[in-house]
Design an enzyme around this catalytic site. Structure first.
Site, PDB file in Angstrom:
ATOM      1  N   ASP A 167      63.119 -21.294  33.143  1.00 52.14           N
ATOM      2  CA  ASP A 167      62.121 -21.715  32.113  1.00 52.14           C
ATOM      3  C   ASP A 167      60.660 -21.482  32.755  1.00 52.14           C
ATOM      4  OD1 ASP A 167      64.302 -22.209  30.659  1.00 52.14           O
ATOM      5  OD2 ASP A 167      63.428 -24.436  30.343  1.00 52.14           O
TER       6      ASP A 167
ATOM      7  N   ASP B  92      64.231 -18.895  39.113  1.00 51.93           N
ATOM      8  CA  ASP B  92      64.014 -20.001  37.996  1.00 51.93           C
ATOM      9  C   ASP B  92      64.003 -19.228  36.658  1.00 51.93           C
ATOM     10  OD1 ASP B  92      63.529 -22.524  36.913  1.00 51.93           O
ATOM     11  OD2 ASP B  92      61.623 -21.922  36.837  1.00 51.93           O
TER      12      ASP B  92
END
EC number: 3.1.3.3
Length: 398
Positions: A183, A181
């Site tokens: 953020d 991922d």
């Protein structure tokens, strides 16, 4: 049922120096024995060497030779007879990695206790890192890895350490695909909140983000609502945010070492291509998927172009990357922090929750709570010494 052969366990301890191991095995050479197992470790200059062997007919002469060799080396020796090979290692084998900052005796005692409660045995313990975290790896045998993982997850939370359990086997050293991922995982913070700060709607966007990340709101709907608040923002804000983004500590090291070791990497993000793709290019990441903000006449329209990268799409991207990389899904690693990552973490061979929300920590295979992304290297069985060697090779251009 055949009678098990008698065996002799020799434990040699004392000050380490070059030639000790060679001299000890030279003393065994004249005897007709089979070496069944060997373990050696050195701690602050003190050597512990354990050797399990079959017992020959001239056992008394063998014992005398071993004691004489130990005396000549200035070492202490202990001899113990028994029956059979070191059989527990042949069933239910797991690697257990424990990370702590710091790592306290109470935590190790508790983890060892839960291992014993499952009926398993600790065959070997070795330190694989001492900074930025202390990491130890335990070779465990005698129980199912899934059962062990369940037992240790509860204790890890109680002791405030991170514990990962992986089944032993060659797959652990196979060249894998690692998908992250972006953020609050690869980078610090949330890109959409950085954009919202420029649009004057940070509080509202942060509230919607928190609800989505805790699984209280459908991600696709939350994204549309947040992006709509950005309507009219000058597209130059994307460039400004891209310059402002800071990688998570250890991110560059994680990517660099994995690439050096032949891994392939991907990023999949509920954020935006205008920020994610330049980061992926800079780091040399192989695959990337993210949402695309619509821009018309130099301004954000408040809409997303194309399919939204939501929870289901993240898992689909992991599978797509794995197919493109030629890596079986069971050899993939997924790393994330929010509810939007849950399907991806479940689909991967190893799902790692990195400084994640409680709902994600509970669902993932393992959780990392230290703030260094490169600590994940230790979960993959890569020691600090191997990291430093790879860094030195890179600097030397080899």
């Amino acid at each position: 049922m055949p009678t098990q052969a008698r065996t002799l366990l020799v434990t040699l301890t004392g000050r380490d120096r070059p030639g000790v191991t060679s001299a000890f095995f030279d003393a065994l050479a004249p005897f007709c024995v089979d070496i069944l197992d060997v373990e050696q470790v050195v701690l602050r200059g003190r050597l512990v060497l354990g050797v399990l062997m079959t017992v020959p007919q001239d056992e008394i002469r063998l014992r005398t030779a071993i004691e004489k060799a130990a005396a000549s080396l200035g070492m202490d020796v202990e001899l113990a007879t028994g029956t059979g090979d070191n059989l527990p290692r042949r069933s239910g084998r797991s690697h257990v990695t424990v990370l702590g900052q710091p790592l306290r005796p109470r935590a190790i005692a508790a983890i060892a206790g839960r291992i014993a409660d499952t009926g398993a045995n600790i065959d070997r313990i070795v330190r694989i890192a001492r900074y930025p975290v202390t990491a130890i790896e335990l070779d465990v045998s005698g129980t199912d890895p899934a059962r062990l993982r369940s037992a240790l997850a509860v204790e890890a939370a109680a002791q405030q350490v991170d514990v990962a359990v992986e089944a032993a086997g060659l797959h652990r050293r196979a060249k894998r695909l690692v998908v992250l991922d972006v953020d609050s995982t690869l980078i610090q913070g949330e890109v959409i909140e950085m954009l919202a700060a420029r649009a004057g709607c940070l509080d509202e966007v942060a509230r919607i983000t928190a609800a989505a990340m805790h699984g209280e709101m459908d991600f696709a709907e939350s994204l549309r609502r947040r992006v709509a608040l950005l309507a009219g923002v000058d597209a130059s804000a994307l460039d400004e945010v891209r310059e402002e983004v800071r990688l998570t500590p250890g991110a560059r090291t994680l990517v660099r070492i994995l690439k050096r070791l032949g891994y392939q990497l991907g990023v999949v993000s509920g954020g935006f291509t205008q920020v994610v793709e330049p980061i992926a290019t800079e780091l040399g990441i192989d695959f990337a998927a993210a949402n695309e903000l619509e821009v018309v006449d130099g301004r954000l329209t408040g809409r997303v172009v194309g399919r939204i990268v939501d929870r289901a799409e993240k898992a689909a991207a992991l599978r797509r990357f794995a197919a493109m990389a030629g890596v079986p899904l069971q050899l993939t690693v997924a790393i994330g922090d929010g509810a939007n990552d849950l399907d991806m973490l479940a689909a991967a061979g190893l799902g790692v929750a990195f400084n994640a929300k409680p709902v994600v920590r509970q669902a993932a295979d393992t959780a990392v709570t230290v703030p260094y992304l490169d600590a994940i290297l230790y979960l993959l069985g890569i020691s600090r010494e191997e990291v430093e060697a790879a860094e030195a090779d890179a600097e030397a251009g080899t």
